[in-house]
Write a protein that holds these residues in place. Structure first.
Motif, PDB file in Angstrom:
ATOM      1  N   ASP A 132     -29.466 -24.128  13.925  1.00  0.00           N
ATOM      2  CA  ASP A 132     -28.596 -24.450  15.056  1.00  0.00           C
ATOM      3  C   ASP A 132     -27.491 -25.408  14.630  1.00  0.00           C
ATOM      4  O   ASP A 132     -26.346 -25.285  15.070  1.00  0.00           O
ATOM      5  CB  ASP A 132     -29.412 -25.027  16.213  1.00  0.00           C
ATOM      6  N   ARG A 183     -24.917 -23.383  12.786  1.00  0.00           N
ATOM      7  CA  ARG A 183     -24.125 -22.602  13.733  1.00  0.00           C
ATOM      8  C   ARG A 183     -23.141 -23.481  14.498  1.00  0.00           C
ATOM      9  O   ARG A 183     -22.024 -23.059  14.792  1.00  0.00           O
ATOM     10  CB  ARG A 183     -25.046 -21.873  14.714  1.00  0.00           C
ATOM     11  N   ARG A 211     -20.113 -24.156  12.376  1.00  0.00           N
ATOM     12  CA  ARG A 211     -19.281 -22.967  12.192  1.00  0.00           C
ATOM     13  C   ARG A 211     -18.672 -22.448  13.487  1.00  0.00           C
ATOM     14  O   ARG A 211     -17.904 -21.499  13.471  1.00  0.00           O
ATOM     15  CB  ARG A 211     -20.111 -21.847  11.565  1.00  0.00           C
ATOM     16  N   GLU A 256     -20.315 -20.965  15.842  1.00  0.00           N
ATOM     17  CA  GLU A 256     -20.962 -19.693  16.144  1.00  0.00           C
ATOM     18  C   GLU A 256     -21.869 -19.817  17.358  1.00  0.00           C
ATOM     19  O   GLU A 256     -22.053 -20.897  17.912  1.00  0.00           O
ATOM     20  CB  GLU A 256     -21.794 -19.234  14.933  1.00  0.00           C
ATOM     21  N   ARG A 267     -25.031 -20.297  19.535  1.00  0.00           N
ATOM     22  CA  ARG A 267     -26.021 -21.357  19.355  1.00  0.00           C
ATOM     23  C   ARG A 267     -27.385 -20.952  19.881  1.00  0.00           C
ATOM     24  O   ARG A 267     -27.514 -20.054  20.706  1.00  0.00           O
ATOM     25  CB  ARG A 267     -25.557 -22.611  20.113  1.00  0.00           C
TER      26      ARG A 267
END
Length: 89
Positions: free
Chosen positions: A23, A26, A29, A31, A33
């Motif tokens: 997580d 992410r 990034r 992204e 989650r």
């Protein structure tokens, strides 16, 4: 406690640690989650130590009071439960 319980707890805590790391990665990034309720669910099913270690190592969810307070409380409750079960006749 039986060996299967120790194996289960080891797997749950590895999963907790990994899910916190994933997580955090992410989040960096930008992204999709992992839901917070999923992170808490992993802690509740026995992965609280892994989640707590992941919080500390990855510096993840450390600004959310409900994680900072909730995860250690879950861990404490699980330790108490383990002691009670070990001492039960």
């Amino acid at each position: 406690m039986g060996n299967w319980i120790w194996l289960y707890l080891a797997a749950a805590n590895v999963a907790g640690f990994v899910v916190m790391g994933a997580d955090k990665r992410r989040a960096r990034r930008g992204e999709w989650r992992i839901r917070e309720r999923t992170l808490f669910a992993v802690a509740l099913v026995g992965g609280s130590l892994g989640v707590l270690l992941g919080m500390r190592l990855f510096h993840h969810k450390t600004r959310h009071w409900y994680f900072v307070v909730g995860v250690p409380l879950i861990l404490a409750a699980q330790i108490v439960l383990a002691v009670v079960l070990c001492l039960a006749p």
